[in-house]
Write an enzyme that holds these catalytic residues in place. Sequence first.
Site, PDB file in Angstrom:
ATOM      1  N   ARG A  70       0.844  -1.211   0.000  1.00  0.00           N
ATOM      2  CA  ARG A  70       0.000   0.000   0.000  1.00  0.00           C
ATOM      3  C   ARG A  70       0.875   1.255   0.000  1.00  0.00           C
ATOM      4  O   ARG A  70       0.579   2.238  -0.679  1.00  0.00           O
ATOM      5  CB  ARG A  70      -0.940  -0.032   1.204  1.00  0.00           C
ATOM      6  CG  ARG A  70      -1.966  -1.148   1.093  1.00  0.00           C
ATOM      7  CD  ARG A  70      -2.759  -1.293   2.369  1.00  0.00           C
ATOM      8  NE  ARG A  70      -3.679  -0.174   2.580  1.00  0.00           N
ATOM      9  CZ  ARG A  70      -4.327   0.045   3.725  1.00  0.00           C
ATOM     10  NH1 ARG A  70      -4.122  -0.758   4.757  1.00  0.00           N
ATOM     11  NH2 ARG A  70      -5.152   1.061   3.847  1.00  0.00           N
ATOM     12  N   ASP A 105      -3.060   7.848   3.846  1.00  0.00           N
ATOM     13  CA  ASP A 105      -2.221   7.865   2.637  1.00  0.00           C
ATOM     14  C   ASP A 105      -1.276   9.055   2.535  1.00  0.00           C
ATOM     15  O   ASP A 105      -0.522   9.169   1.565  1.00  0.00           O
ATOM     16  CB  ASP A 105      -3.127   7.798   1.379  1.00  0.00           C
ATOM     17  CG  ASP A 105      -4.143   8.953   1.330  1.00  0.00           C
ATOM     18  OD1 ASP A 105      -5.253   8.738   0.827  1.00  0.00           O
ATOM     19  OD2 ASP A 105      -3.821  10.064   1.815  1.00  0.00           O
ATOM     20  N   HIS A 120      -6.769   8.094  11.895  1.00  0.00           N
ATOM     21  CA  HIS A 120      -6.398   6.680  11.858  1.00  0.00           C
ATOM     22  C   HIS A 120      -4.918   6.477  11.595  1.00  0.00           C
ATOM     23  O   HIS A 120      -4.498   5.403  11.178  1.00  0.00           O
ATOM     24  CB  HIS A 120      -7.261   5.960  10.804  1.00  0.00           C
ATOM     25  CG  HIS A 120      -8.705   5.992  11.156  1.00  0.00           C
ATOM     26  ND1 HIS A 120      -9.712   5.970  10.230  1.00  0.00           N
ATOM     27  CD2 HIS A 120      -9.328   6.077  12.368  1.00  0.00           C
ATOM     28  CE1 HIS A 120     -10.887   6.037  10.847  1.00  0.00           C
ATOM     29  NE2 HIS A 120     -10.679   6.106  12.142  1.00  0.00           N
ATOM     30  N   CYS A 157      14.483  -1.931  21.410  1.00  0.00           N
ATOM     31  CA  CYS A 157      14.124  -3.029  22.326  1.00  0.00           C
ATOM     32  C   CYS A 157      13.974  -4.367  21.624  1.00  0.00           C
ATOM     33  O   CYS A 157      13.680  -5.378  22.257  1.00  0.00           O
ATOM     34  CB  CYS A 157      12.839  -2.684  23.078  1.00  0.00           C
ATOM     35  SG  CYS A 157      11.368  -2.802  22.041  1.00  0.00           S
TER      36      CYS A 157
HETATM   37  C1  BV8 Z   1     -12.581   1.336  18.001  1.00  0.00           C
HETATM   38  C2  BV8 Z   1      -6.486   2.408   9.249  1.00  0.00           C
HETATM   39  C3  BV8 Z   1     -12.798   0.736  20.251  1.00  0.00           C
HETATM   40  C4  BV8 Z   1      -6.086   0.998   8.937  1.00  0.00           C
HETATM   41  C5  BV8 Z   1      -8.903   2.334   9.572  1.00  0.00           C
HETATM   42  C6  BV8 Z   1     -20.344  -2.293  14.701  1.00  0.00           C
HETATM   43  C7  BV8 Z   1     -20.990  -1.078  14.625  1.00  0.00           C
HETATM   44  C8  BV8 Z   1     -20.313   0.116  14.787  1.00  0.00           C
HETATM   45  C9  BV8 Z   1     -18.942   0.125  15.059  1.00  0.00           C
HETATM   46  C10 BV8 Z   1     -18.299  -1.084  15.121  1.00  0.00           C
HETATM   47  C11 BV8 Z   1     -18.986  -2.292  14.949  1.00  0.00           C
HETATM   48  N1  BV8 Z   1     -18.086  -3.280  15.058  1.00  0.00           N
HETATM   49  C12 BV8 Z   1     -16.881  -2.758  15.335  1.00  0.00           C
HETATM   50  C13 BV8 Z   1     -16.991  -1.423  15.378  1.00  0.00           C
HETATM   51  C14 BV8 Z   1     -15.922  -0.452  15.639  1.00  0.00           C
HETATM   52  C15 BV8 Z   1     -15.080  -0.242  14.389  1.00  0.00           C
HETATM   53  C16 BV8 Z   1     -15.935   0.174  13.216  1.00  0.00           C
HETATM   54  O1  BV8 Z   1     -16.388   1.288  13.139  1.00  0.00           O
HETATM   55  N2  BV8 Z   1     -16.143  -0.780  12.291  1.00  0.00           N
HETATM   56  C17 BV8 Z   1     -16.937  -0.508  11.120  1.00  0.00           C
HETATM   57  C18 BV8 Z   1     -16.322  -1.229   9.918  1.00  0.00           C
HETATM   58  C19 BV8 Z   1     -18.361  -0.964  11.384  1.00  0.00           C
HETATM   59  N3  BV8 Z   1     -14.186   0.845  14.715  1.00  0.00           N
HETATM   60  C20 BV8 Z   1     -12.989   0.564  15.240  1.00  0.00           C
HETATM   61  O2  BV8 Z   1     -12.579  -0.560  15.398  1.00  0.00           O
HETATM   62  C21 BV8 Z   1     -12.180   1.759  15.689  1.00  0.00           C
HETATM   63  N4  BV8 Z   1     -11.722   1.529  17.024  1.00  0.00           N
HETATM   64  O3  BV8 Z   1     -13.776   1.388  17.869  1.00  0.00           O
HETATM   65  O4  BV8 Z   1     -11.952   1.023  19.158  1.00  0.00           O
HETATM   66  C22 BV8 Z   1     -11.973   0.725  21.460  1.00  0.00           C
HETATM   67  C23 BV8 Z   1     -12.091   1.775  22.362  1.00  0.00           C
HETATM   68  C24 BV8 Z   1     -11.351   1.735  23.532  1.00  0.00           C
HETATM   69  C25 BV8 Z   1     -10.463   0.683  23.774  1.00  0.00           C
HETATM   70  C26 BV8 Z   1     -10.327  -0.349  22.840  1.00  0.00           C
HETATM   71  C27 BV8 Z   1     -11.079  -0.342  21.673  1.00  0.00           C
HETATM   72  C28 BV8 Z   1     -10.966   1.933  14.802  1.00  0.00           C
HETATM   73  C29 BV8 Z   1     -11.410   2.312  13.412  1.00  0.00           C
HETATM   74  C30 BV8 Z   1     -10.197   2.651  12.555  1.00  0.00           C
HETATM   75  C31 BV8 Z   1      -9.869   1.480  11.658  1.00  0.00           C
HETATM   76  N5  BV8 Z   1      -8.768   1.839  10.763  1.00  0.00           N
HETATM   77  N6  BV8 Z   1      -7.852   2.643   8.794  1.00  0.00           N
HETATM   78  C32 BV8 Z   1      -5.828   0.821   7.462  1.00  0.00           C
HETATM   79  O5  BV8 Z   1      -6.539   1.411   6.640  1.00  0.00           O
HETATM   80  O6  BV8 Z   1      -4.882   0.093   7.150  1.00  0.00           O
HETATM   81  S1  BV8 Z   1     -10.456   2.630   9.015  1.00  0.00           S
HETATM   82  C33 BV8 Z   1     -10.415   2.660   7.314  1.00  0.00           C
HETATM   83  O7  BV8 Z   1     -11.725   2.468   6.875  1.00  0.00           O
HETATM   84  C34 BV8 Z   1     -10.024   3.991   6.758  1.00  0.00           C
HETATM   85  O8  BV8 Z   1      -9.052   4.641   7.502  1.00  0.00           O
HETATM   86  C35 BV8 Z   1     -11.307   4.760   6.716  1.00  0.00           C
HETATM   87  O9  BV8 Z   1     -11.444   5.548   7.842  1.00  0.00           O
HETATM   88  C36 BV8 Z   1     -12.344   3.692   6.776  1.00  0.00           C
HETATM   89  C37 BV8 Z   1     -13.120   3.686   5.501  1.00  0.00           C
HETATM   90  O10 BV8 Z   1     -14.026   4.705   5.602  1.00  0.00           O
HETATM   91  P1  BV8 Z   1     -14.153   5.764   4.428  1.00  0.00           P
HETATM   92  O11 BV8 Z   1     -12.975   6.651   4.476  1.00  0.00           O
HETATM   93  O12 BV8 Z   1     -15.486   6.373   4.553  1.00  0.00           O
HETATM   94  O13 BV8 Z   1     -14.028   4.940   3.090  1.00  0.00           O
HETATM   95  P2  BV8 Z   1     -15.151   4.070   2.354  1.00  0.00           P
HETATM   96  O14 BV8 Z   1     -14.467   3.285   1.297  1.00  0.00           O
HETATM   97  O15 BV8 Z   1     -15.994   3.359   3.370  1.00  0.00           O
HETATM   98  O16 BV8 Z   1     -16.084   5.184   1.668  1.00  0.00           O
HETATM   99  C38 BV8 Z   1     -15.573   5.990   0.616  1.00  0.00           C
HETATM  100  C39 BV8 Z   1     -16.723   6.846   0.157  1.00  0.00           C
HETATM  101  O17 BV8 Z   1     -16.228   7.709  -0.856  1.00  0.00           O
HETATM  102  C40 BV8 Z   1     -17.853   6.040  -0.463  1.00  0.00           C
HETATM  103  O18 BV8 Z   1     -19.074   6.448   0.131  1.00  0.00           O
HETATM  104  C41 BV8 Z   1     -17.817   6.407  -1.945  1.00  0.00           C
HETATM  105  O19 BV8 Z   1     -19.108   6.522  -2.498  1.00  0.00           O
HETATM  106  C42 BV8 Z   1     -17.146   7.739  -1.931  1.00  0.00           C
HETATM  107  N7  BV8 Z   1     -16.331   8.017  -3.108  1.00  0.00           N
HETATM  108  C43 BV8 Z   1     -15.602   7.155  -3.861  1.00  0.00           C
HETATM  109  N8  BV8 Z   1     -14.939   7.853  -4.820  1.00  0.00           N
HETATM  110  C44 BV8 Z   1     -15.239   9.157  -4.634  1.00  0.00           C
HETATM  111  C45 BV8 Z   1     -16.130   9.272  -3.553  1.00  0.00           C
HETATM  112  N9  BV8 Z   1     -16.624  10.451  -3.130  1.00  0.00           N
HETATM  113  C46 BV8 Z   1     -16.227  11.564  -3.801  1.00  0.00           C
HETATM  114  N10 BV8 Z   1     -15.383  11.540  -4.844  1.00  0.00           N
HETATM  115  C47 BV8 Z   1     -14.870  10.361  -5.298  1.00  0.00           C
HETATM  116  N11 BV8 Z   1     -14.042  10.357  -6.357  1.00  0.00           N
HETATM  117 ZN    ZN Z   2      10.955  -0.845  20.930  1.00  0.00          ZN
END
Ligand code: BV8
Ligand code: ZN
Length: 265
Positions: A70, A105, A120, A157
């Site tokens: 990536r 990114d 993130h 470490c």
């Molecule tokens: C946490 C880094 C708790 C890694 C990322 C059930 C319900 C609700 C929540 C949860 C659930 N089960 C689990 C959860 C929590 C979970 C979550 O939300 N899951 C989702 C999938 C349901 N969240 C977590 O785990 C978070 N942590 O909750 O911790 C906790 C608290 C205390 C102590 C311990 C634990 C952590 C979330 C972060 C995860 N990491 N990224 C990596 O990428 O390698 S998230 C990753 O996905 C991205 O970073 C990004 O944020 C996310 C994707 O979202 P979008 O950016 O919206 O992208 P997507 O593709 O979905 O949408 C793109 C949109 O663009 C589309 O709508 C499309 O139509 C549009 N589009 C496309 N092209 C264009 C466009 N628009 C305009 N112009 C274009 N050209």
């Molecule tokens: Zn270390």
Amino acid sequence: MDKRLTEARDALLQARRIVVFTGAGVSAESGIPTYRGENGVWRNYRAEDLATLDAFARNPELVWEWYNERRTLMLACSPNAAHLALSEFQASGAREVSPITQNIDNLHRRAGSRDVLELHGNAFRTKCASCDYAVYDHEPQGDGCRGLRDDFRCPRCGSWLRPDVVWFGEPLDDAVLDAAFERAADCDAFLSVGSSLLVQPAALLPEAAHRAGALVIEVNLEPTWLSELARWSFRGAAGANLPKLLGIAEGADRQGPEPASSGDG
Ligand code: BV8
Ligand code: ZN
């Protein structure tokens, strides 16, 4: 220019504190696949399966191979018109502009945006899984992680180094998240660009801004739960719409002296 877009732009340019919240969609036109779009599956892996602590504990080499792939792709891509317009809009100094991104990114930084809140993390930052060693890698590490590479061992470490990103199931950095909620609650305009608004807790930010009475505008290819709440929701590409919305496309927001009249006035 579309009448609604002109209205939205004019309303937006009245705002003094603007949050621009971005998701994977803002980088799609740079060639970076989104997470849930038609090409949302990374090679044959899914972010939800690999971007987790368990996956890393089970197979750090595979996770590093995925992140290096990536990183290589991200470095080969360039910021697009949306990233550049946001950077120019912020640089104009006409108002306070707070970029908050879910993307890892590095494209907002590469476009020149400052003070970007990376909810993130950033794919190019590497940190130790155990101690506080961290380093910002501008280039992918070699050709990926085939077998145990000692480049992935902490020089301090000896533990595994990992990408400094927030994996699913991991908490976001408290300071970053607090700052993001503060800005969302304090802004008078909130733009959501290119996000499906499905990932929590990031997806709570637009709601916090709306509750605080901010003008909410969305640009996204598909409708989201925010589309109903937003004052304007534009179904379209970020690259085409954000420059117009920010008044950058036709220089509507130039703060400099009035352009010399062409003499026909
Ligand atoms: C946490 C880094 C708790 C890694 C990322 C059930 C319900 C609700 C929540 C949860 C659930 N089960 C689990 C959860 C929590 C979970 C979550 O939300 N899951 C989702 C999938 C349901 N969240 C977590 O785990 C978070 N942590 O909750 O911790 C906790 C608290 C205390 C102590 C311990 C634990 C952590 C979330 C972060 C995860 N990491 N990224 C990596 O990428 O390698 S998230 C990753 O996905 C991205 O970073 C990004 O944020 C996310 C994707 O979202 P979008 O950016 O919206 O992208 P997507 O593709 O979905 O949408 C793109 C949109 O663009 C589309 O709508 C499309 O139509 C549009 N589009 C496309 N092209 C264009 C466009 N628009 C305009 N112009 C274009 N050209
Ligand atoms: Zn270390």
